[in-house]
Design an enzyme around this catalytic site. Structure first.
Site, PDB file in Angstrom:
ATOM      1  N   GLU A 134       6.394 -13.414  -4.105  1.00 40.37           N
ATOM      2  CA  GLU A 134       6.012 -11.504  -3.218  1.00 40.37           C
ATOM      3  C   GLU A 134       5.448 -10.777  -3.869  1.00 40.37           C
ATOM      4  O   GLU A 134       4.030  -9.873  -2.943  1.00 40.37           O
ATOM      5  CB  GLU A 134       7.058 -10.924  -3.261  1.00 40.37           C
ATOM      6  CG  GLU A 134       7.552 -10.474  -2.533  1.00 40.37           C
ATOM      7  CD  GLU A 134       7.244  -9.521  -1.021  1.00 40.37           C
ATOM      8  OE1 GLU A 134       6.675 -11.078  -0.340  1.00 40.37           O
ATOM      9  OE2 GLU A 134       6.588  -8.340  -0.490  1.00 40.37           O
ATOM     10  N   LYS A 186       1.658  -9.196  -1.906  1.00 45.67           N
ATOM     11  CA  LYS A 186       1.791  -7.619  -2.042  1.00 45.67           C
ATOM     12  C   LYS A 186       0.745  -7.149  -2.020  1.00 45.67           C
ATOM     13  O   LYS A 186      -0.260  -6.505  -1.362  1.00 45.67           O
ATOM     14  CB  LYS A 186       2.396  -7.078  -2.260  1.00 45.67           C
ATOM     15  CG  LYS A 186       3.154  -6.001  -2.016  1.00 45.67           C
ATOM     16  CD  LYS A 186       4.475  -6.205  -0.701  1.00 45.67           C
ATOM     17  CE  LYS A 186       4.121  -7.506   0.308  1.00 45.67           C
ATOM     18  NZ  LYS A 186       5.236  -7.073   1.280  1.00 45.67           N
ATOM     19  N   ASN A 196       0.319 -10.472  26.470  1.00 47.70           N
ATOM     20  CA  ASN A 196       0.125 -10.440  24.985  1.00 47.70           C
ATOM     21  C   ASN A 196       0.813 -12.025  24.523  1.00 47.70           C
ATOM     22  O   ASN A 196       2.029 -12.965  25.748  1.00 47.70           O
ATOM     23  CB  ASN A 196       1.753  -9.891  24.403  1.00 47.70           C
ATOM     24  CG  ASN A 196       1.904 -10.099  22.932  1.00 47.70           C
ATOM     25  OD1 ASN A 196       1.311 -10.902  21.743  1.00 47.70           O
ATOM     26  ND2 ASN A 196       2.785  -9.073  22.227  1.00 47.70           N
ATOM     27  N   GLY A 197       0.269 -13.845  23.961  1.00 43.06           N
ATOM     28  CA  GLY A 197       0.780 -14.678  23.683  1.00 43.06           C
ATOM     29  C   GLY A 197      -0.640 -15.373  23.732  1.00 43.06           C
ATOM     30  O   GLY A 197      -1.517 -14.929  23.881  1.00 43.06           O
ATOM     31  N   LYS A 248       1.276  -6.315  12.061  1.00 47.37           N
ATOM     32  CA  LYS A 248       3.463  -6.982  11.711  1.00 47.37           C
ATOM     33  C   LYS A 248       4.032  -7.688  11.872  1.00 47.37           C
ATOM     34  O   LYS A 248       5.054  -7.879  11.598  1.00 47.37           O
ATOM     35  CB  LYS A 248       3.487  -4.818  12.308  1.00 47.37           C
ATOM     36  CG  LYS A 248       4.791  -4.505  11.560  1.00 47.37           C
ATOM     37  CD  LYS A 248       4.954  -4.387  10.000  1.00 47.37           C
ATOM     38  CE  LYS A 248       6.026  -4.353   9.608  1.00 47.37           C
ATOM     39  NZ  LYS A 248       6.153  -4.260   8.041  1.00 47.37           N
ATOM     40  N   GLU A 269      -2.216  -9.080   0.117  1.00 42.46           N
ATOM     41  CA  GLU A 269      -2.411  -8.588   1.823  1.00 42.46           C
ATOM     42  C   GLU A 269      -3.119  -6.969   2.521  1.00 42.46           C
ATOM     43  O   GLU A 269      -4.225  -6.827   2.702  1.00 42.46           O
ATOM     44  CB  GLU A 269      -1.031  -8.409   2.709  1.00 42.46           C
ATOM     45  CG  GLU A 269      -0.246  -7.818   2.579  1.00 42.46           C
ATOM     46  CD  GLU A 269       1.013  -7.849   3.261  1.00 42.46           C
ATOM     47  OE1 GLU A 269       1.142  -8.602   4.267  1.00 42.46           O
ATOM     48  OE2 GLU A 269       2.002  -7.653   2.408  1.00 42.46           O
ATOM     49  N   ARG A 321       1.233  -2.797  14.802  1.00 44.28           N
ATOM     50  CA  ARG A 321       1.746  -4.124  14.941  1.00 44.28           C
ATOM     51  C   ARG A 321       0.130  -4.948  14.477  1.00 44.28           C
ATOM     52  O   ARG A 321      -0.273  -6.398  14.520  1.00 44.28           O
ATOM     53  CB  ARG A 321       1.415  -4.514  16.610  1.00 44.28           C
ATOM     54  CG  ARG A 321       2.888  -3.817  16.748  1.00 44.28           C
ATOM     55  CD  ARG A 321       3.221  -4.042  18.439  1.00 44.28           C
ATOM     56  NE  ARG A 321       3.169  -5.173  18.844  1.00 44.28           N
ATOM     57  CZ  ARG A 321       4.326  -6.093  19.239  1.00 44.28           C
ATOM     58  NH1 ARG A 321       5.625  -5.738  18.301  1.00 44.28           N
ATOM     59  NH2 ARG A 321       4.369  -7.502  19.772  1.00 44.28           N
ATOM     60  N   TRP A 349      -4.837  -8.144  19.191  1.00 43.15           N
ATOM     61  CA  TRP A 349      -5.406  -8.986  18.032  1.00 43.15           C
ATOM     62  C   TRP A 349      -5.987 -10.199  18.534  1.00 43.15           C
ATOM     63  O   TRP A 349      -5.305 -10.747  19.048  1.00 43.15           O
ATOM     64  CB  TRP A 349      -4.160  -8.988  17.301  1.00 43.15           C
ATOM     65  CG  TRP A 349      -4.289  -9.886  16.010  1.00 43.15           C
ATOM     66  CD1 TRP A 349      -4.798  -8.313  14.960  1.00 43.15           C
ATOM     67  CD2 TRP A 349      -4.429 -10.948  15.614  1.00 43.15           C
ATOM     68  NE1 TRP A 349      -4.353  -9.500  13.609  1.00 43.15           N
ATOM     69  CE2 TRP A 349      -4.521 -10.815  13.753  1.00 43.15           C
ATOM     70  CE3 TRP A 349      -3.955 -11.923  16.330  1.00 43.15           C
ATOM     71  CZ2 TRP A 349      -3.805 -12.150  13.599  1.00 43.15           C
ATOM     72  CZ3 TRP A 349      -4.046 -13.457  15.435  1.00 43.15           C
ATOM     73  CH2 TRP A 349      -3.993 -13.348  13.786  1.00 43.15           C
ATOM     74  N   CYS A 374      -0.609  -8.824  19.302  1.00 46.11           N
ATOM     75  CA  CYS A 374      -1.504  -7.266  20.080  1.00 46.11           C
ATOM     76  C   CYS A 374      -0.153  -6.739  20.729  1.00 46.11           C
ATOM     77  O   CYS A 374       1.144  -6.892  20.734  1.00 46.11           O
ATOM     78  CB  CYS A 374      -1.279  -8.764  21.656  1.00 46.11           C
ATOM     79  SG  CYS A 374      -3.201 -10.089  21.592  1.00 46.11           S
ATOM     80  N   HIS A 423      -1.132 -26.290 -16.024  1.00 49.66           N
ATOM     81  CA  HIS A 423      -1.128 -28.196 -15.351  1.00 49.66           C
ATOM     82  C   HIS A 423      -1.953 -27.536 -14.009  1.00 49.66           C
ATOM     83  O   HIS A 423      -2.445 -28.611 -13.786  1.00 49.66           O
ATOM     84  CB  HIS A 423       0.004 -28.343 -14.258  1.00 49.66           C
ATOM     85  CG  HIS A 423       1.374 -29.184 -15.142  1.00 49.66           C
ATOM     86  ND1 HIS A 423       1.419 -29.475 -15.960  1.00 49.66           N
ATOM     87  CD2 HIS A 423       2.603 -27.773 -15.531  1.00 49.66           C
ATOM     88  CE1 HIS A 423       2.492 -29.590 -16.963  1.00 49.66           C
ATOM     89  NE2 HIS A 423       3.461 -28.655 -16.179  1.00 49.66           N
TER      90      HIS A 423
HETATM   91  C1  AGP Z   1       4.292  -9.003   4.666  1.00 60.35           C
HETATM   92  O1  AGP Z   1       3.862  -8.004   3.984  1.00 60.35           O
HETATM   93  C2  AGP Z   1       4.047  -9.589   5.856  1.00 60.35           C
HETATM   94  N1  AGP Z   1       3.390  -8.588   6.472  1.00 60.35           N
HETATM   95  C3  AGP Z   1       4.410 -10.751   6.579  1.00 60.35           C
HETATM   96  O2  AGP Z   1       4.212 -11.527   5.332  1.00 60.35           O
HETATM   97  C4  AGP Z   1       5.675 -10.974   7.264  1.00 60.35           C
HETATM   98  O3  AGP Z   1       6.608 -11.321   6.083  1.00 60.35           O
HETATM   99  C5  AGP Z   1       5.785 -12.369   8.165  1.00 60.35           C
HETATM  100  O4  AGP Z   1       4.369 -12.466   8.822  1.00 60.35           O
HETATM  101  C6  AGP Z   1       7.145 -11.714   8.514  1.00 60.35           C
HETATM  102  O5  AGP Z   1       7.639 -11.188   9.753  1.00 60.35           O
HETATM  103  P1  AGP Z   1       9.140 -10.979   9.744  1.00 60.35           P
HETATM  104  O6  AGP Z   1       9.523 -10.732   8.941  1.00 60.35           O
HETATM  105  O7  AGP Z   1       8.681  -9.829  10.869  1.00 60.35           O
HETATM  106  O8  AGP Z   1       9.060 -12.255  10.600  1.00 60.35           O
END
Ligand code: AGP
Length: 602
Positions: free
Chosen positions: A479, A483, A100-101, A597, A486, A27, A74, A2, A502
């Site tokens: 990682e 990528k 927000n929260g 984000k 997501e 966000r 959100w 949010c 395994h």
């Molecule tokens: C990565 O591409 C993501 N969007 C997500 O995993 C992100 O790294 C994670 O939410 C942590 O965010 P931060 O680094 O702002 O704490």
């Protein structure tokens, strides 16, 4: 997650709100709304499911005023619908609230205080606005009703509240969720992120948890919940408006991938003076005392932590635990005698990481936050901060913050290792290595069409994909897979190459894409063996190999760099493959579905 904006004392309120919400789009959200009051008896509420552009279309020319609040939602409690979208309002139409929260005791509040109220939405937020209204109807002033409600509410919140009977004020409070005040010329604003208001002001004031703010057009009154006044200076944010625009790019993600060589050079010139490392000596002294480093993070930042483990252990001779924040806080292991906590967070606002920091502070243990956002919550609340210097990262998929994080970890590891007299740290020419990283990344991004073709060849119509590697390449595989999944929505997993046999190897069938990283000297022969195993079962393998270990037939040969920091370069093919796979599927690359984000709820 949010996003909140608000403005008081400006005739362009509607524009400021809509433009601000657009800046917060990154966000992640699924509905949005604004409330505008002209301070002369007229007010407007417009809410829409979907994008800000849809909200903009729904806002008629008559929606004008000088006080307003806006919100991107959100969804947490209830689906994305107009009724569940913010601002929420009290049954008597007197109070309008953005939030927000997550309020953890909203059900208890409902049954204890609001059993006679007919709710319009399924949200926890509506409970808060109805509670404030109830207390005001019992005779309290709006401010006292707000304070009383805050004393009852539990959970996380950033609130912006307008009382139609006092529309020359916005009542503001926060706990755990981010919110800032921005100081304009003759008007004031609130926002979840300074970026939302940078075209209006660069002067911002922090709000701390548990504080209440009464915002007027020419006055900001901050106090604690019990009413004790608080004085706080403003700080200026020096971000160029160009840094938060796409410029000539179609997407932020590609712009941010392309910025990585510049970021490497910036980190080098900021932190390294020749071979001398500029890091706060007090931080190094405190770290020297530590017997174990706990790295706490989420998502991509967690993966940057996994890459950092090897660097710290090699250069500083200190054991390192890398922990997922959402797990660590609630299942804290037995700590070492002299722990030091390193928080990695691009945004500096991740609620999962923050709850760990709160506990670490309660225990009186030392901490450092590495973040891209100075003045963020994690930066303010840790003992030390090191900036990532990556510039604003807007795309949900983190790219340049990942490489910046590893580079800054290397800076810290060199400083600490040198202070401990460890030869590997003294010998490491980090300036030269970061220059090699910058050049190496550039070489890869100059070959974009190659990766566009790989995404098409390997991933069109594919449901699953695997990244494999050993050692540093295993951390990198996690990682790379994140990528890809997501933003392309292809199910992808990162695996320790040796672990496939395994169990997971049963998923390999004809033409299953397997991307194999080989930068790890010790593991390279075994990884090649694992590649043979999956090829024998029909997998279509792409080998992404450091130049030192390249063999005939390897498809992608990476520029040279010290193995320890090789993810700085080897992650870039994975970023580009994910980017093109997402684009080829027609996805929204910068704002993938369901994601945010800045993840400000636990
Ligand atoms: C990565 O591409 C993501 N969007 C997500 O995993 C992100 O790294 C994670 O939410 C942590 O965010 P931060 O680094 O702002 O704490």
């Amino acid at each position: 997650m949010c996003g909140i904006v608000g403005v008081i004392g400006n005739t362009e309120t509607t524009d400021i709100l809509l433009n601000g919400l657009e800046k917060l789009e990154y966000r992640g959200y699924d509905s949005a709304g604004i409330y505008v009051n002209d301070q002369n008896g007229k007010d407007f509420l417009v809410k829409e499911v979907g994008k800000i552009s849809q909200l903009r279309n729904a806002v008629g020319p008559d929606v004008q005023g000088i006080t307003g609040i806006g919100h991107t939602r959100w969804a947490t409690h209830g689906e994305p619908t107009v009724d569940n979208a913010h601002p929420h309002f009290s049954s008597d139409d007197r109070f309008y609230l953005v939030h927000n929260g997550v309020l953890t005791n909203f059900n208890e509040i409902k049954s204890e205080y609001l059993s006679d109220v007919q709710f319009r939405s399924e949200t926890d937020t509506e409970v808060a606005v109805q509670l404030i209204s109830k207390f005001a109807n019992e005779g309290l002033s709006a401010e006292d009703a707000f304070r009383k409600a805050l004393g009852i509410i539990e959970g996380s919140y950033a609130f912006g509240l307008v009382d139609t009977q006092e529309p020359d004020k916005i009542f503001v409070a926060k706990s755990k969720s981010p919110l800032l005040i921005g100081l304009g010329d003759g008007f004031n604003v609130i926002c979840s992120d300074a970026m939302a208001m940078l075209d209006r002001t660069n002067k911002f004031v922090e709000i701390h948890d548990g504080e209440v703010v009464i915002l007027e057009k020419d006055k900001v009154s901050i106090s604690k919940l019990d009413g004790t006044p608080v004085e706080r200076e403003y700080y200026t944010v020096d971000i160029d408006a160009n840094d938060i625009s796409k410029g000539t790019y179609d997407t932020f993600m590609l712009k941010e991938i392309d910025e990585q060589p510049v970021v490497m050079r910036k980190i080098s010139s900021h932190y390294l003076d020749g071979n001398k490392v500029n890091v706060d000596p007090a931080l190094i002294n405190e770290l020297k005392e530590a017997d174990r480093l706990y790295i706490i993070a989420a998502g991509t930042s967690y993966h940057a932590g996994l890459a950092g483990k090897e660097i710290f252990e090699k250069l500083c001779d200190i054991p390192v635990d890398v922990e997922v924040a959402s797990e660590f806080g609630y299942h804290m292991p037995k700590l070492s005698k002299k722990p030091f906590f390193l928080f990695l967070s691009q945004s500096g606002e991740t609620a999962d990481s923050r709850q760990v920091l709160v506990k670490v502070n309660e225990l009186g243990l030392p901490s450092l936050t590495m973040t891209n956002v100075p003045n963020s919550t994690l930066s303010r609340e840790a003992n030390y901060t090191m900036e990532l210097l990556a510039g604003p990262e807007i795309a949900v998929a983190s790219t340049k913050a990942y490489t910046a994080n590893i580079a800054v970890e290397a800076v810290l590891a060199k400083a600490l290792g040198e202070a401990k007299g460890i030869q590997a740290a003294i010998d490491l020419d980090l300036k030269a290595q970061l220059a090699m990283a910058a050049n190496g990344i550039q070489t890869i991004i100059d070959e974009k069409s190659l990766f566009e073709g790989i995404a098409r060849d390997y991933l069109t119509d594919k449901r699953d994909a695997f990244y494999i590697g050993r050692g540093v390449d295993y951390a990198l595989s996690l990682e790379a897979a994140l990528k890809l999944k997501e933003i392309s929505y292809i199910h992808s997993e990162g695996f320790a190459a040796g672990e496939l046999k395994h169990g997971t190897i049963s998923l390999i069938e004809k033409d299953t894409p397997v991307f194999a990283f080989i930068s790890d000297k010790i593991g390279q022969d075994h990884t090649r063996g694992n590649i043979k195993e999956v090829e024998a079962r029909g997998a279509k393998v792409l080998r992404i190999v450091s130049s030192d270990f390249a063999q005939e037939g390897d498809q992608i040969v990476l520029p040279e760099i010290d193995q320890m920091i090789s993810p700085l370069i080897s992650v870039v093919p994975a970023q580009l493959i994910a980017y093109y796979a997402s684009l080829q599927r027609g996805n929204n690359v910068d704002q993938p579905r369901n994601l945010a984000k800045s993840v400000t709820v636990e």
